[in-house]
Motif scaffolding. Structure first.
Motif, mmCIF file in Angstrom:
data_model
loop_
_atom_site.group_PDB
_atom_site.id
_atom_site.type_symbol
_atom_site.label_atom_id
_atom_site.label_comp_id
_atom_site.label_asym_id
_atom_site.label_seq_id
_atom_site.Cartn_x
_atom_site.Cartn_y
_atom_site.Cartn_z
ATOM 1 N N THR A 1 0.855 -1.176 0.000
ATOM 2 C CA THR A 1 0.000 0.000 0.000
ATOM 3 C C THR A 1 0.893 1.228 0.000
ATOM 4 O OG1 THR A 1 -0.133 0.101 2.413
ATOM 5 C CG2 THR A 1 -1.842 -1.181 1.273
ATOM 6 N N TYR A 2 0.296 2.368 -0.274
ATOM 7 C CA TYR A 2 1.058 3.608 -0.216
ATOM 8 C C TYR A 2 0.209 4.689 0.421
ATOM 9 C CZ TYR A 2 -1.482 4.351 -4.595
ATOM 10 O OH TYR A 2 -2.456 4.457 -5.553
ATOM 11 N N GLN A 3 0.893 5.655 0.973
ATOM 12 C CA GLN A 3 0.214 6.747 1.665
ATOM 13 C C GLN A 3 0.921 8.056 1.360
ATOM 14 O OE1 GLN A 3 0.097 6.223 5.872
ATOM 15 N NE2 GLN A 3 -1.078 8.077 6.219
ATOM 16 N N TRP A 4 0.125 9.088 1.077
ATOM 17 C CA TRP A 4 0.649 10.424 0.822
ATOM 18 C C TRP A 4 0.648 11.235 2.108
ATOM 19 C CZ3 TRP A 4 2.843 12.023 -3.534
ATOM 20 C CH2 TRP A 4 2.553 11.355 -4.727
ATOM 21 N N THR B 1 4.902 7.171 0.988
ATOM 22 C CA THR B 1 5.460 6.023 1.702
ATOM 23 C C THR B 1 4.838 4.743 1.176
ATOM 24 O OG1 THR B 1 5.712 7.402 3.678
ATOM 25 C CG2 THR B 1 5.861 5.019 3.983
ATOM 26 N N LEU B 2 5.696 3.798 0.810
ATOM 27 C CA LEU B 2 5.271 2.475 0.363
ATOM 28 C C LEU B 2 5.417 1.514 1.531
ATOM 29 C CD1 LEU B 2 4.376 0.840 -2.171
ATOM 30 C CD2 LEU B 2 6.797 0.390 -2.586
ATOM 31 N N ARG B 3 4.347 0.747 1.794
ATOM 32 C CA ARG B 3 4.322 -0.170 2.936
ATOM 33 C C ARG B 3 4.013 -1.591 2.491
ATOM 34 N NH1 ARG B 3 3.161 1.478 8.005
ATOM 35 N NH2 ARG B 3 1.688 -0.224 8.261
ATOM 36 N N GLU B 4 4.548 -2.545 3.244
ATOM 37 C CA GLU B 4 4.166 -3.946 3.074
ATOM 38 C C GLU B 4 3.272 -4.307 4.245
ATOM 39 O OE1 GLU B 4 6.776 -7.522 1.895
ATOM 40 O OE2 GLU B 4 6.583 -7.641 4.086
ATOM 41 N N LEU C 1 -1.476 -5.609 9.302
ATOM 42 C CA LEU C 1 -0.379 -4.941 10.003
ATOM 43 C C LEU C 1 0.764 -4.782 9.018
ATOM 44 C CD1 LEU C 1 -0.434 -7.136 13.225
ATOM 45 C CD2 LEU C 1 -1.571 -4.928 12.880
ATOM 46 N N GLY C 2 1.500 -3.714 9.159
ATOM 47 C CA GLY C 2 2.563 -3.536 8.183
ATOM 48 C C GLY C 2 3.697 -2.663 8.654
ATOM 49 N N ALA C 3 4.628 -2.550 7.753
ATOM 50 C CA ALA C 3 5.811 -1.735 8.004
ATOM 51 C C ALA C 3 6.144 -0.949 6.742
ATOM 52 C CB ALA C 3 6.987 -2.633 8.384
ATOM 53 N N ALA C 4 6.629 0.246 6.962
ATOM 54 C CA ALA C 4 7.057 1.076 5.843
ATOM 55 C C ALA C 4 8.334 0.497 5.250
ATOM 56 C CB ALA C 4 7.278 2.502 6.308
#
Length: 110
Positions: free
Chosen positions: A32-35, A41-44, A55-58
């Protein structure tokens, strides 16, 4: 950043994510990504043990600074540090390609 540019970059990322995460594993991992202003930021993400929430991490952060995309990675203290091997560049796709290549092994676990 103007809305047209944001939408163009989102289309690039959506295509990248569709290729990066095979269809048969999308129930167990997703990108996912967030502005946040001029930061992307790209996250898994993975489902929790109960499969109820993700749950994830950048993984990587792209920052548009002075019309150039700078690439940042998390360090051992979980703080963003510039990825020294990736020089700032005006072309976002080039920077995303450098992250995918990950010559230093700082973004993707093999």
């Amino acid at each position: 950043m103007d809305r047209f540019t944001i939408r163009r970059l989102e289309n690039i990322l959506d295509g990248y994510i569709a290729l990066k995460v095979p269809r048969d594993v999308r129930s167990s991992v997703r990108l996912t990504y967030q502005w946040d202003e001029n930061r992307l930021t790209l996250r898994e993400e993975r489902p929790d043990d109960h499969g109820r929430k993700w749950l994830g991490a950048a993984i990587v952060q792209f920052r548009l600074e002075q019309s150039m995309w700078h690439v940042y990675a998390k360090d051992g203290d979980n703080a963003w540090q510039i990825a020294a091997s990736i020089a700032p560049h005006s072309d976002f796709e080039r920077q995303l390609e450098q992250v995918e290549l990950d010559r230093e092994g700082i973004f993707w676990i093999s």
